[in-house]
Scaffold this motif. Structure first.
Motif, PDB file in Angstrom:
ATOM      1  N   ALA A 107      25.332   3.995   8.919  1.00  0.00           N
ATOM      2  CA  ALA A 107      23.988   3.122   9.142  1.00  0.00           C
ATOM      3  C   ALA A 107      22.825   3.681   8.569  1.00  0.00           C
ATOM      4  O   ALA A 107      22.706   4.996   8.821  1.00  0.00           O
ATOM      5  CB  ALA A 107      23.861   2.666  10.640  1.00  0.00           C
ATOM      6  N   ALA A 108      21.880   2.937   8.050  1.00  0.00           N
ATOM      7  CA  ALA A 108      20.797   3.680   7.252  1.00  0.00           C
ATOM      8  C   ALA A 108      19.485   2.739   7.642  1.00  0.00           C
ATOM      9  O   ALA A 108      19.630   1.693   7.674  1.00  0.00           O
ATOM     10  CB  ALA A 108      21.080   3.744   5.812  1.00  0.00           C
ATOM     11  N   ALA A 109      18.457   3.603   7.598  1.00  0.00           N
ATOM     12  CA  ALA A 109      17.015   2.738   8.031  1.00  0.00           C
ATOM     13  C   ALA A 109      15.988   3.612   6.863  1.00  0.00           C
ATOM     14  O   ALA A 109      16.126   5.018   6.988  1.00  0.00           O
ATOM     15  CB  ALA A 109      16.704   2.663   9.046  1.00  0.00           C
ATOM     16  N   ASP A 110      14.997   2.910   6.274  1.00  0.00           N
ATOM     17  CA  ASP A 110      13.983   3.590   5.950  1.00  0.00           C
ATOM     18  C   ASP A 110      12.768   3.606   6.867  1.00  0.00           C
ATOM     19  O   ASP A 110      12.440   2.500   7.050  1.00  0.00           O
ATOM     20  CB  ASP A 110      13.505   3.114   4.562  1.00  0.00           C
ATOM     21  CG  ASP A 110      14.412   3.854   3.434  1.00  0.00           C
ATOM     22  OD1 ASP A 110      15.019   4.946   3.877  1.00  0.00           O
ATOM     23  OD2 ASP A 110      14.059   3.317   2.316  1.00  0.00           O
ATOM     24  N   GLY A 156       0.746  -1.262   0.164  1.00  0.00           N
ATOM     25  CA  GLY A 156       0.120  -0.042  -0.080  1.00  0.00           C
ATOM     26  C   GLY A 156       0.846   1.183  -0.099  1.00  0.00           C
ATOM     27  O   GLY A 156       2.356   1.151  -0.167  1.00  0.00           O
ATOM     28  N   ARG A 157       0.211   2.446   0.181  1.00  0.00           N
ATOM     29  CA  ARG A 157       0.781   3.696   0.066  1.00  0.00           C
ATOM     30  C   ARG A 157       1.359   3.973   1.559  1.00  0.00           C
ATOM     31  O   ARG A 157       0.851   3.601   2.340  1.00  0.00           O
ATOM     32  CB  ARG A 157       0.056   4.811  -0.354  1.00  0.00           C
ATOM     33  CG  ARG A 157      -0.522   4.746  -1.681  1.00  0.00           C
ATOM     34  CD  ARG A 157      -1.741   5.509  -1.886  1.00  0.00           C
ATOM     35  NE  ARG A 157      -0.994   7.216  -1.763  1.00  0.00           N
ATOM     36  CZ  ARG A 157      -1.245   8.211  -0.895  1.00  0.00           C
ATOM     37  NH1 ARG A 157      -2.199   7.763  -0.091  1.00  0.00           N
ATOM     38  NH2 ARG A 157      -0.676   9.179  -1.143  1.00  0.00           N
ATOM     39  N   CYS A 158       2.898   4.307   1.271  1.00  0.00           N
ATOM     40  CA  CYS A 158       3.662   4.630   2.538  1.00  0.00           C
ATOM     41  C   CYS A 158       4.140   5.959   2.466  1.00  0.00           C
ATOM     42  O   CYS A 158       5.018   6.298   1.379  1.00  0.00           O
ATOM     43  CB  CYS A 158       4.407   3.713   2.833  1.00  0.00           C
ATOM     44  SG  CYS A 158       3.841   2.023   3.484  1.00  0.00           S
ATOM     45  N   ALA A 159       4.361   6.663   3.418  1.00  0.00           N
ATOM     46  CA  ALA A 159       5.347   8.023   3.489  1.00  0.00           C
ATOM     47  C   ALA A 159       6.464   7.445   4.150  1.00  0.00           C
ATOM     48  O   ALA A 159       6.710   6.654   5.131  1.00  0.00           O
ATOM     49  CB  ALA A 159       4.489   9.015   4.523  1.00  0.00           C
ATOM     50  N   VAL A 160       7.563   7.616   3.371  1.00  0.00           N
ATOM     51  CA  VAL A 160       8.854   7.102   3.621  1.00  0.00           C
ATOM     52  C   VAL A 160       9.922   8.262   3.998  1.00  0.00           C
ATOM     53  O   VAL A 160      10.034   9.140   3.215  1.00  0.00           O
ATOM     54  CB  VAL A 160       9.309   6.173   2.562  1.00  0.00           C
ATOM     55  CG1 VAL A 160      10.572   5.679   2.943  1.00  0.00           C
ATOM     56  CG2 VAL A 160       8.280   5.342   2.082  1.00  0.00           C
ATOM     57  N   LEU A 161      10.589   8.002   5.155  1.00  0.00           N
ATOM     58  CA  LEU A 161      11.564   9.126   5.575  1.00  0.00           C
ATOM     59  C   LEU A 161      12.919   8.278   5.827  1.00  0.00           C
ATOM     60  O   LEU A 161      12.927   7.289   6.543  1.00  0.00           O
ATOM     61  CB  LEU A 161      11.134   9.741   6.880  1.00  0.00           C
ATOM     62  CG  LEU A 161      12.011  10.489   7.514  1.00  0.00           C
ATOM     63  CD1 LEU A 161      12.622  11.886   6.508  1.00  0.00           C
ATOM     64  CD2 LEU A 161      11.617  11.259   8.742  1.00  0.00           C
ATOM     65  N   ARG A 162      14.070   8.558   5.206  1.00  0.00           N
ATOM     66  CA  ARG A 162      15.331   8.012   5.293  1.00  0.00           C
ATOM     67  C   ARG A 162      15.985   8.929   6.408  1.00  0.00           C
ATOM     68  O   ARG A 162      16.299   9.634   6.529  1.00  0.00           O
ATOM     69  CB  ARG A 162      16.172   7.872   4.046  1.00  0.00           C
ATOM     70  CG  ARG A 162      17.623   7.173   4.206  1.00  0.00           C
ATOM     71  CD  ARG A 162      18.004   6.725   2.948  1.00  0.00           C
ATOM     72  NE  ARG A 162      17.345   5.599   2.188  1.00  0.00           N
ATOM     73  CZ  ARG A 162      17.433   5.059   0.996  1.00  0.00           C
ATOM     74  NH1 ARG A 162      18.698   5.485   0.505  1.00  0.00           N
ATOM     75  NH2 ARG A 162      16.577   4.100   0.588  1.00  0.00           N
ATOM     76  N   VAL A 163      16.664   7.731   7.347  1.00  0.00           N
ATOM     77  CA  VAL A 163      17.738   8.039   8.513  1.00  0.00           C
ATOM     78  C   VAL A 163      18.940   7.666   8.227  1.00  0.00           C
ATOM     79  O   VAL A 163      18.956   6.409   8.251  1.00  0.00           O
ATOM     80  CB  VAL A 163      17.205   7.809   9.804  1.00  0.00           C
ATOM     81  CG1 VAL A 163      17.868   8.303  10.822  1.00  0.00           C
ATOM     82  CG2 VAL A 163      15.473   8.456   9.936  1.00  0.00           C
ATOM     83  N   GLN A 222      12.856  -0.288   7.494  1.00  0.00           N
ATOM     84  CA  GLN A 222      13.565  -1.424   6.810  1.00  0.00           C
ATOM     85  C   GLN A 222      15.163  -1.040   7.079  1.00  0.00           C
ATOM     86  O   GLN A 222      15.509   0.167   6.790  1.00  0.00           O
ATOM     87  CB  GLN A 222      13.562  -1.578   5.315  1.00  0.00           C
ATOM     88  CG  GLN A 222      14.212  -2.546   4.700  1.00  0.00           C
ATOM     89  CD  GLN A 222      14.185  -2.615   3.350  1.00  0.00           C
ATOM     90  OE1 GLN A 222      13.297  -1.842   2.788  1.00  0.00           O
ATOM     91  NE2 GLN A 222      14.956  -3.244   2.554  1.00  0.00           N
ATOM     92  N   ARG A 223      15.717  -1.744   7.749  1.00  0.00           N
ATOM     93  CA  ARG A 223      17.146  -1.557   7.967  1.00  0.00           C
ATOM     94  C   ARG A 223      18.124  -1.746   6.813  1.00  0.00           C
ATOM     95  O   ARG A 223      18.167  -2.793   6.333  1.00  0.00           O
ATOM     96  CB  ARG A 223      17.979  -2.520   9.135  1.00  0.00           C
ATOM     97  CG  ARG A 223      16.927  -2.574  10.365  1.00  0.00           C
ATOM     98  CD  ARG A 223      17.198  -1.254  11.204  1.00  0.00           C
ATOM     99  NE  ARG A 223      16.278  -1.143  12.406  1.00  0.00           N
ATOM    100  CZ  ARG A 223      16.512  -0.299  13.526  1.00  0.00           C
ATOM    101  NH1 ARG A 223      17.231   0.728  13.261  1.00  0.00           N
ATOM    102  NH2 ARG A 223      15.593  -0.227  14.427  1.00  0.00           N
TER     103      ARG A 223
END
Length: 293
Positions: free
Chosen positions: A284-287, A230-237, A271-272
């Motif tokens: 290190a990064a995660a969405d 489905g639709r998701c707002a995604v922010l990468r850290v 998601q890692r």
């Protein structure tokens, strides 16, 4: 005054960034005072007054955190190699410092970490890092994606968040035994509660690995499930992905009300993309995903 204060904070931020990116290099007073562009005769006092601990102790804790993660979560390095990477000339010196700080020998911690004294020992370090200027997210950092459903195997963590480390260790051991390597099978975290619920016993989250293969339990409480599409707002850290609360607060508190979107009936998850200590902590990064209607 405001411009001067921002400049001061930026210089101190450069020091912390430099430490994270150069843990294996010389991080003495001469080097770090130069990074900050402060006199070395005053820099250590300025650092202490800003962060609440000495720069020497901060560097020690940063190196010890990486060492303890490698002991607990990986088996590719010997204790001797980990000791050398932590800046110790001999394994026995590392063992003494480790036991003094955490109440366990490195070998004992590798087998069965006691996370309570570990968390207490890193309290000053976490407090210092929390004083860093937080990244200010903007709407340009958020994308909306159509996400496909992902079948998962997951291990539940229910109860005191201070014990997450023990669940992570079990999860890593299980997925290794199952042949579900992070390079080929994505890693997710799904949160069912707030980061700090009123009672620690109410904390609830799932550690997940993407797989469409039958789940073999291998003595662990592992279940099959699905992260819906489905639709998701995604922010990468990128950086310290241990604490995604500031990013989650931005999505819920700031971005969502202003966007006109509505949240879907599924928890926020991440998601890692790259994991510490497999990569340096600053890489290190995660969405972070906020499901939308």
């Amino acid at each position: 005054m405001k411009a001067a204060l921002e400049n001061y904070h930026a210089r101190m931020q450069r020091v912390l960034d430099h430490i994270e990116q150069h843990l294996d290099d010389d991080l003495g007073l001469d080097v770090l005072s130069g990074v900050a562009a402060f006199s070395k005769y005053h820099f250590h006092r300025q650092f202490m007054s800003t962060f609440g601990l000495s720069v020497h102790r901060y560097v020690q804790l940063a190196r010890m955190k990486r060492a303890s993660y490698r002991l607990a979560y990986t088996d590719t390095q010997s204790v001797t190699d980990i000791a050398m990477d932590a800046g110790y000339d001999a394994p026995d010196a590392f063992a003494r410092a480790f036991r003094q700080r955490f109440g366990q020998s490195p070998s004992s911690f590798r087998k069965s970490p006691d996370w309570e004294p570990w968390l207490a020992a890193f309290g000053p370090f976490d407090n210092a890092r929390s004083k860093r200027m937080q990244k200010n997210f903007t709407t340009n950092d958020v994308t909306i994606r159509d996400v496909v459903p992902t079948r998962i195997a997951f291990m539940e963590h229910r109860g005191d968040p201070a014990m997450i480390g023990a669940t992570i260790k079990r999860f890593i051991a299980w997925r290794k035994a199952a042949g579900l390597h992070p390079r080929t099978h994505p890693t997710f975290t799904v949160w069912h509660s707030e980061r700090h619920p009123a009672s620690p016993a109410d904390y609830s989250m799932d550690l997940c690995v993407g797989t469409d293969q039958p789940v073999e339990v291998k003595g662990e409480q592992v279940k099959a499930g699905e992260i819906p599409g489905g639709r998701c707002a995604v922010l990468r850290v990128v950086g310290n992905t241990d604490n995604l609360e500031p990013a989650a607060l931005y999505l819920y508190r700031d971005w969502l009300p202003a966007s006109g979107e509505e949240a879907r009936d599924f928890p926020m998850y991440c998601q890692r993309l790259s994991l510490f200590p497999q990569v340096p902590e600053h890489e290190a990064a995660a969405d972070l995903f906020l499901p939308l209607k």
